[in-house]
Design a protein around this motif. Structure first.
Motif, mmCIF file in Angstrom:
data_model
loop_
_atom_site.group_PDB
_atom_site.id
_atom_site.type_symbol
_atom_site.label_atom_id
_atom_site.label_comp_id
_atom_site.label_asym_id
_atom_site.label_seq_id
_atom_site.Cartn_x
_atom_site.Cartn_y
_atom_site.Cartn_z
ATOM 1 N N VAL A 1 3.620 -1.297 17.558
ATOM 2 C CA VAL A 1 4.184 -1.780 16.293
ATOM 3 C C VAL A 1 5.616 -1.254 16.137
ATOM 4 C CG1 VAL A 1 3.984 -1.701 13.780
ATOM 5 C CG2 VAL A 1 1.921 -1.967 15.184
ATOM 6 N N VAL A 2 5.821 -0.017 16.494
ATOM 7 C CA VAL A 2 7.176 0.552 16.414
ATOM 8 C C VAL A 2 8.140 -0.247 17.276
ATOM 9 C CG1 VAL A 2 8.587 2.562 16.999
ATOM 10 C CG2 VAL A 2 6.380 2.876 15.858
ATOM 11 N N GLU B 1 5.105 6.363 10.155
ATOM 12 C CA GLU B 1 5.522 7.739 10.431
ATOM 13 C C GLU B 1 6.485 7.809 11.611
ATOM 14 O OE1 GLU B 1 2.195 10.173 11.279
ATOM 15 O OE2 GLU B 1 1.882 10.795 9.201
ATOM 16 N N LEU B 2 6.115 7.151 12.708
ATOM 17 C CA LEU B 2 6.937 7.206 13.917
ATOM 18 C C LEU B 2 8.299 6.568 13.690
ATOM 19 C CD1 LEU B 2 4.206 6.287 16.573
ATOM 20 C CD2 LEU B 2 5.158 8.547 16.104
ATOM 21 N N LEU B 3 8.326 5.453 12.969
ATOM 22 C CA LEU B 3 9.597 4.786 12.701
ATOM 23 C C LEU B 3 10.528 5.696 11.909
ATOM 24 C CD1 LEU B 3 8.269 1.207 11.884
ATOM 25 C CD2 LEU B 3 9.961 1.737 13.657
ATOM 26 N N ALA B 4 9.954 6.404 10.936
ATOM 27 C CA ALA B 4 10.782 7.286 10.109
ATOM 28 C C ALA B 4 11.214 8.530 10.881
ATOM 29 C CB ALA B 4 10.018 7.671 8.848
ATOM 30 N N ASP B 5 10.283 9.151 11.590
ATOM 31 C CA ASP B 5 10.572 10.420 12.249
ATOM 32 C C ASP B 5 11.423 10.259 13.504
ATOM 33 O OD1 ASP B 5 9.017 11.523 10.287
ATOM 34 O OD2 ASP B 5 7.256 11.850 11.555
ATOM 35 N N ASP B 6 11.146 9.213 14.287
ATOM 36 C CA ASP B 6 11.811 9.082 15.587
ATOM 37 C C ASP B 6 13.036 8.175 15.562
ATOM 38 O OD1 ASP B 6 9.764 10.657 16.482
ATOM 39 O OD2 ASP B 6 8.669 9.056 17.502
ATOM 40 N N TYR C 1 0.817 -1.207 0.000
ATOM 41 C CA TYR C 1 0.000 0.000 0.000
ATOM 42 C C TYR C 1 0.851 1.256 0.000
ATOM 43 C CZ TYR C 1 -3.329 3.583 1.303
ATOM 44 O OH TYR C 1 -4.084 4.731 1.317
ATOM 45 N N ARG C 2 1.890 1.310 0.852
ATOM 46 C CA ARG C 2 2.717 2.503 0.900
ATOM 47 C C ARG C 2 4.161 2.129 1.239
ATOM 48 N NH1 ARG C 2 -0.270 6.297 3.681
ATOM 49 N NH2 ARG C 2 -1.146 6.651 1.626
ATOM 50 N N PRO C 3 5.085 2.324 0.289
ATOM 51 C CA PRO C 3 6.495 2.046 0.573
ATOM 52 C C PRO C 3 7.035 3.029 1.603
ATOM 53 C CG PRO C 3 6.084 2.293 -1.794
ATOM 54 C CD PRO C 3 4.870 2.793 -1.082
ATOM 55 N N GLY C 4 8.064 2.607 2.312
ATOM 56 C CA GLY C 4 8.739 3.499 3.239
ATOM 57 C C GLY C 4 9.656 4.458 2.495
ATOM 58 N N SER C 5 10.124 5.478 3.198
ATOM 59 C CA SER C 5 11.028 6.456 2.593
ATOM 60 C C SER C 5 12.270 6.593 3.466
ATOM 61 C CB SER C 5 10.334 7.817 2.446
ATOM 62 O OG SER C 5 9.909 8.281 3.722
ATOM 63 N N GLY C 6 13.348 7.040 2.866
ATOM 64 C CA GLY C 6 14.577 7.237 3.623
ATOM 65 C C GLY C 6 15.563 6.109 3.393
ATOM 66 N N ALA D 1 9.936 1.784 6.816
ATOM 67 C CA ALA D 1 9.066 0.604 6.842
ATOM 68 C C ALA D 1 8.065 0.654 5.697
ATOM 69 C CB ALA D 1 8.328 0.517 8.173
ATOM 70 N N ASP D 2 7.961 -0.445 4.972
ATOM 71 C CA ASP D 2 6.916 -0.587 3.957
ATOM 72 C C ASP D 2 5.646 -1.088 4.634
ATOM 73 O OD1 ASP D 2 8.803 0.066 2.038
ATOM 74 O OD2 ASP D 2 9.218 -2.027 1.502
ATOM 75 N N VAL D 3 4.500 -0.552 4.238
ATOM 76 C CA VAL D 3 3.221 -0.987 4.801
ATOM 77 C C VAL D 3 2.435 -1.739 3.725
ATOM 78 C CG1 VAL D 3 1.005 -0.260 5.755
ATOM 79 C CG2 VAL D 3 3.124 0.850 6.507
ATOM 80 N N TRP D 4 2.096 -2.968 4.046
ATOM 81 C CA TRP D 4 1.310 -3.833 3.156
ATOM 82 C C TRP D 4 -0.105 -3.957 3.706
ATOM 83 C CZ3 TRP D 4 3.806 -6.668 -0.939
ATOM 84 C CH2 TRP D 4 5.204 -6.537 -0.968
ATOM 85 N N SER D 5 -1.065 -3.864 2.831
ATOM 86 C CA SER D 5 -2.438 -4.156 3.213
ATOM 87 C C SER D 5 -2.713 -5.623 2.888
ATOM 88 C CB SER D 5 -3.428 -3.262 2.461
ATOM 89 O OG SER D 5 -4.755 -3.612 2.799
ATOM 90 N N VAL D 6 -2.951 -6.397 3.928
ATOM 91 C CA VAL D 6 -3.263 -7.818 3.740
ATOM 92 C C VAL D 6 -4.784 -7.956 3.763
ATOM 93 C CG1 VAL D 6 -2.984 -10.152 4.622
ATOM 94 C CG2 VAL D 6 -1.106 -8.511 4.824
ATOM 95 N N THR D 7 -5.355 -8.125 2.608
ATOM 96 C CA THR D 7 -6.813 -8.204 2.522
ATOM 97 C C THR D 7 -7.336 -9.578 2.919
ATOM 98 O OG1 THR D 7 -6.543 -8.707 0.175
ATOM 99 C CG2 THR D 7 -7.038 -6.413 0.769
ATOM 100 N N SER D 8 -6.487 -10.619 2.831
ATOM 101 C CA SER D 8 -6.955 -11.958 3.197
ATOM 102 C C SER D 8 -5.791 -12.842 3.630
ATOM 103 C CB SER D 8 -7.701 -12.622 2.036
ATOM 104 O OG SER D 8 -8.131 -13.918 2.419
#
Length: 727
Positions: free
Chosen positions: A679-680, A573-578, A546-551, A583-590
């Motif tokens: 999660v962080v 957000e917290l992982l990147a900022d703090d 769903y949304r790749p991480g940055s940095g 971190a890449d975020v995957w949406s697991v629909t099933s």
């Protein structure tokens, strides 16, 4: 046997309630003008012991209230359960008669065979009738396990007047006094009376003998149900009882002979003629129906464009989609919303004024809310099946509607929405029967998750229905996070079950005989618009990025489903900022479909070692992904762990194991350690285990976010997906 059984009912008790709702659905089809069912009749053949099941008697009031004279129960009253008498000290026929009469049914009793008629006619004082009424069922069972002399002494001999009634009869004649359920003339008369009766459903209470014709070792014995073989003596008695033309030398107790009448005999000609009249040599389940046209693509626009400034839960997103689909001239009338008295909870009361609630009497009263836009409206042509506080009845309706493509040749689309906790936990047996019947349709587990319904009783906090649903091979489970995901899953499901199926998302064919279970939530948030580069194949297969991480920092993969995806985005957000972690975020629909596809690949590799090994989809997607994998959901850990064996390098899981608790959503999520801050910490711990970050960072994160303190959880623990970069 997919072409044989039309109505497999699996466990005891499901047959009666299924028959009631099938008969009601037949009337529903007729009332809505979809099919003329005026000549159809539903028969349920039941046992007296089976009537102890709550489902057997729990819905008979519905059949009487709706005057279902197209329904007949035939209760085989052999007076025995599997282990002993049904009512040893009582009389089950009288008990059932009072129950059904009180509920408004027509009752027909078939108790004594015609051999009793002369005795009853000669019973001037009513002594025989009194004796019959005073004899408990346990004694009637015993009589048929003894002989004629025993019956003469212990039944008729209890009153000198009744003893005189049989004094000229031999012991064999006394023994041959039959029960009504074995007198074919009286059974025929009862069946005829049932189909001719109007205005009420009918129950036929037929008294019989368990193990009838099988000999003295079987008839009336408590052990009958467990006995598997006949002795030579029993075989001979069975042959004689049925007047079969089989010589003694052919009665091999190890391999008894089959008996088939001569082709030209009256019996054979009669059976063949009846089978021709009934449509074939054996009962047959037909599945000829016209495939439904796929809905217009624009119907899904309401979900694709997101919710803008409005916060919308996925439950409401599905209802919005349903309202669009109901406008389709071809498809719309085929939808059958099934609601267990929670329409207002799920936002489906908006359908009342337009689709209306089905009632065979219409609406003969003045509604208290008639002036309101969303007034409660009933109609003889109503489209909604409103079942009251009744999950068992709703599940029975779901089965009747979802099997209509076969039983009626008319494809109907049930939409059964319920508190997710009250689905597979409460009526899972009914869904298994629905699977046996190859039912198709949609199950909506609303208010899903362990932490989203925290103010309405802990019994609603569901963290395990997805695991229960996974045990049913016919259930396709999805846990969508966003409205646009709901749209794609629903569209694919409609094509698969009712239309021209394009095939599985990863290729190959798939069965249309499935039920789609979507868990939807009551937690509103801003629904994002569908991404332009959406991986629809991955969404339908079970997971997509769903949304790749940055940095450029340490990498990690966060897998989340349903309402947990916003938590994962906040954690990103917290992982990147703090902590400088990307971190890449995957949406697991099933989780379930990913596991099934992986299992199929494993089985193929096992049976085809000579071929190139297949790689499970989840393994493919995460094979090149950098860093540790952490899974999070509002479900117990066993749900994401369905895919754990196929995640390269392993997977850490966060979940909501245990009972539900009463507190705020943030506090509950902190308690279960599934919120963004938890999660962080879990991601940092996994990175530390791999030596990619200093372990002291984990301690720092625990202290920074106070993850041990449920009261320290911030009120807003989610991230608005609309506000994320690249959304």
């Amino acid at each position: 046997m997919p072409e044989f059984w039309e109505f497999p009912t699996v466990s005891m008790g499901l047959g009666p309630i299924s028959a009631i709702y099938q008969a009601r659905f037949n009337r529903y089809l007729h009332s809505r003008g979809i099919k003329d069912t005026s000549d159809q009749h539903v028969w349920a053949f039941l046992g007296d012991g089976e009537m102890d099941e709550p489902e057997s008697l729990g819905a008979i009031h519905l059949a009487a209230r709706e005057e279902l004279d197209n329904l007949t129960f035939v209760v085989n009253c052999n007076l025995q359960r599997l282990d002993g008498p049904v009512r040893g000290n009582g009389k089950v026929i009288q008990e059932l008669e009072s129950f059904f009469r009180g509920a408004g049914w027509n009752v027909v009793k078939v108790i004594w065979g015609r051999e009793w008629d002369p005795l009853l006619a000669a019973d001037r004082d009513g002594a025989l009738v009194n004796l019959m009424n005073d004899t408990p069922d346990g004694d009637y069972q015993t009589y048929k396990a003894e002989d004629g002399a025993f019956v003469r002494e212990h039944f008729f001999g209890r009153d000198p007047r009744t003893r005189r009634l049989v004094e000229k009869m031999s012991d064999q004649e006394v023994w041959n006094l039959s029960r009504g359920g074995h007198d074919y003339r009286k059974v025929y008369a009862a069946f005829k009376a049932a189909v001719e009766h109007k205005g009420q459903p009918t129950v036929i209470l037929a008294k019989t003998i368990k193990g009838w014709t099988l000999g003295s070792h079987f008839e009336g014995r408590n052990s009958t149900h467990q006995m598997k073989k006949l002795t030579a003596e029993d075989l001979a008695a069975f042959r004689d009882r049925l007047y079969l033309d089989i010589p003694d030398e052919a009665l091999d107790k190890t391999l008894p002979p089959y008996y088939k009448p001569d082709p030209g005999s009256d019996e054979m000609q009669y059976m063949l003629e009846r089978r021709r009249a009934l449509g074939g040599a054996v009962p047959r389940r037909r599945t000829e129906f016209k495939a439904l046209k796929a809905p217009e693509d624009r119907a899904f626009d309401v979900l694709r464009r997101g919710s803008g400034k409005q916060e919308v839960a996925t439950t409401m997103a599905f209802v919005r989609l349903l309202k669009e689909l109901l406008k389709d001239k071809e498809l719309g009338p085929r939808f059958v919303p099934i609601i267990p008295d929670e329409a207002r909870t799920f936002g489906m009361d908006s359908l009342f004024p337009t689709q209306k609630i089905y009632s065979p009497q219409g609406q003969r009263y003045t509604s208290v809310d008639r002036e309101l836009m969303l007034a409660y409206k009933e109609s003889e042509q109503g489209q909604i099946l409103h079942e009251g506080i009744n999950e068992a009845g709703s599940a029975a309706s779901f089965t009747a509607v979802g099997s209509s493509y076969a039983t009626h040749g008319e494809a109907m689309i049930p939409i059964y929405i319920f508190y997710s906790m009250f689905g597979f936990q409460r009526t899972g047996d009914a869904f298994w029967a629905a699977a046996d019947q190859m039912t198709r349709g949609f199950l909506l587990g609303a208010t899903a998750g362990r932490t989203t319904l925290n103010g309405e009783g802990l019994q609603h906090e569901d963290g395990h229905s997805l695991l229960l649903a996974h045990t049913n091979p016919a259930v396709v489970s999805y846990d969508p996070a966003f409205a646009f995901e709901v749209g794609h899953i629903t569209g694919d499901a409609l094509r698969r079950m009712y239309g021209e199926d394009p095939g599985a998302p990863l290729g190959g064919s798939r069965s249309p005989d499935v039920m789609y279970y979507l868990t939807v939530y009551n937690e509103p948030f801003h629904q994002p618009a569908e991404p332009e580069d959406l991986d629809v194949q991955g969404l339908l297969a079970g997971m997509y990025l769903y949304r790749p991480g940055s940095g450029d920092g340490a990498k990690a993969q966060v897998l989340a489903s349903g309402v947990a995806v916003p938590w994962a985005l906040r954690a990103q957000e917290l992982l990147a900022d703090d902590w400088g972690v990307s971190a890449d975020v995957w949406s697991v629909t099933s989780w379930s479909e990913l596991r099934r596809q992986a299992d199929q690949a494993e089985e193929h590799n096992l049976l085809h070692p000579e071929e190139e090994p297949q790689v499970p989809y989840v393994t493919q997607r995460l094979g090149d992904a950098a860093g540790p994998v952490v899974a999070v959901s509002d479900w117990m850990k066993s749900v994401p762990d369905l895919i754990a064996p196929y995640v390269p390098g392993g997977m850490a899981t966060l979940g909501t194991d245990g009972f539900g608790l009463s507190d705020t959503r943030p506090a509950l999520r902190r308690h279960f350690h599934v919120d963004a801050e938890s999660v962080v910490v879990r991601v940092l711990a996994s990175l530390a285990q791999r030596g990619e970050v200093d372990r002291d960072l984990v301690r720092q994160a625990v202290e920074k976010y106070s993850v041990r303190d449920v009261q320290a959880a911030p009120e807003d623990t989610t991230t608005d997906p609309e506000q994320q970069p690249g959304a």
